[in-house]
Design an enzyme around this catalytic site. Sequence first.
Site, mmCIF file in Angstrom:
data_model
loop_
_atom_site.group_PDB
_atom_site.id
_atom_site.type_symbol
_atom_site.label_atom_id
_atom_site.label_comp_id
_atom_site.label_asym_id
_atom_site.label_seq_id
_atom_site.Cartn_x
_atom_site.Cartn_y
_atom_site.Cartn_z
ATOM 1 N N GLN A 1 -20.254 -0.616 -6.582
ATOM 2 C CA GLN A 1 -19.458 0.004 -7.472
ATOM 3 C C GLN A 1 -18.700 -0.936 -8.272
ATOM 4 O OE1 GLN A 1 -17.132 2.009 -4.634
ATOM 5 N NE2 GLN A 1 -16.737 0.111 -3.653
ATOM 6 N N HIS B 1 -0.740 7.927 0.784
ATOM 7 C CA HIS B 1 -0.821 7.301 2.002
ATOM 8 C C HIS B 1 -0.238 8.148 3.236
ATOM 9 C CE1 HIS B 1 -2.913 3.735 -0.002
ATOM 10 N NE2 HIS B 1 -3.790 4.235 0.668
ATOM 11 N N ASP C 1 -8.325 -0.401 0.800
ATOM 12 C CA ASP C 1 -7.127 -1.056 0.290
ATOM 13 C C ASP C 1 -6.234 -1.351 1.524
ATOM 14 O OD1 ASP C 1 -5.526 1.430 0.718
ATOM 15 O OD2 ASP C 1 -6.781 2.105 -1.106
ATOM 16 N N GLY D 1 -20.344 4.397 6.513
ATOM 17 C CA GLY D 1 -19.893 5.403 7.308
ATOM 18 C C GLY D 1 -20.537 6.451 8.028
ATOM 19 N N ASP E 1 -10.792 8.432 3.890
ATOM 20 C CA ASP E 1 -10.089 8.046 2.852
ATOM 21 C C ASP E 1 -10.878 7.415 1.765
ATOM 22 O OD1 ASP E 1 -8.284 7.044 1.234
ATOM 23 O OD2 ASP E 1 -7.506 5.376 2.389
#
Length: 430
Positions: A160, A191, A215, A268, A285
């Site tokens: 990306q 969050h 992040d 994942g 997330d």
Amino acid sequence: MQGLHLTADLYDCRGADGLMTDAAVLAGLCRRHTTEVGLTLVDEKWYTFAPYNGQPGGVTGMLLLAESHLAVHTWPERRAVTLDVYVCNFTTDNSDKANALLREIVAAFQPGRCELHRLERGREQRPPAETILEPLNDAGDAVYGFVSDERVLFQRTPFQTIEIVRTPRFGLAMRIDGHFMTSEGEEFFYHEALVHPAAVAHGAPRQVLIIGGGDGGAAEEVLKHRSVERVVLAELDAEVIAVAKAHLQRVHRGVFDDPRLQVRIGDGLEYVATTPDRFDLILLDLTDPETPAGSLYTEAFFRSLTRIMNPAAAVVLHTGTPVFEPEQVRSINAALRKVFEQVHPFGLYVPLYGAYWGLSVASHRLDPRAIDAATLRARAAALPDLRYYNEDVHHALFALPNYYRALVGAMPASVAAEAAKTACFESAAI
């Protein structure tokens, strides 16, 4: 004189070698992208330097544009490149074209590190900032945006494109593939909502899995719960973590140094399929469904999560905006209901996302709305440094507007509680 001047210094370039050493190849690339973005080629000059000390010579060249120029210089022995794009904005604003041209040429060289600089020429006649607009849906009929006064980083990874921009409103913000992900000034909206409603309702999560979340903001919130012994962060793109460590300390607050956090770089899907571990809380997330994360929003993936969930475990994920992406929100929640006995959509306004945003808690046992007031108050009070979540907000998150209820087939909390009570009495009578 009035115009936009962009420069880029590229290091550790991994692009095709021809771009570094072959003037014809490099010129062809520059010509193609120049015309594709809508700038006007007037003339050009390119030169390939002779080899020196056994090293191939670099290329220097320039496209003369009706709007101004593009200049490129390569140093193959250093895998380095400098780029220079200048466009006049006197009668027409060519800023978007200049940004697009620089972005495409930078991406072709695949730099390991990139330094971008932006200069507004004739600034007394123009505002010294850039407005970044982002669509709220695939149709593109609704947009929002923020002003940025500096592009700190632009990096193309194998997966990306990552950008860090500085905004007057929220400080540094991360964009991935042209979409805002998180920012220093408002990350707590998303969050805290992602983590605390399910974690507080659970009461004692010990093992937590975060898929995505490079992040570090979600991990930092999870580790506010004293019961947590281990957090596994399964992130596809190692560069997201590297960029966050370098630029987003006010988002992750040093969580990557916490020994309870274990980072796993990779897919994942594969991690869920192969891990022998079990978790009390799973947080998805992720980037949006139209990105490489799309396969993690499916019924098949949700079903695979059940293998690694402890009996009272819950899954939490964002589903998009029910205002501008209703079909996406509906379909994700429908897929969750095919797998989990309990699915509880909730929502809040997320400033960086420009809209009321939907999330869901899915579980076989956990109902985050059923926690009693005293327990909720005590658990929320034990969490440090909260800026959004508290005991009143907990229930407000699940108080859905009628259009959202209808979209996801949710019943009011009071009706659900009465139904649960009735089922309990009937079971006891039997």
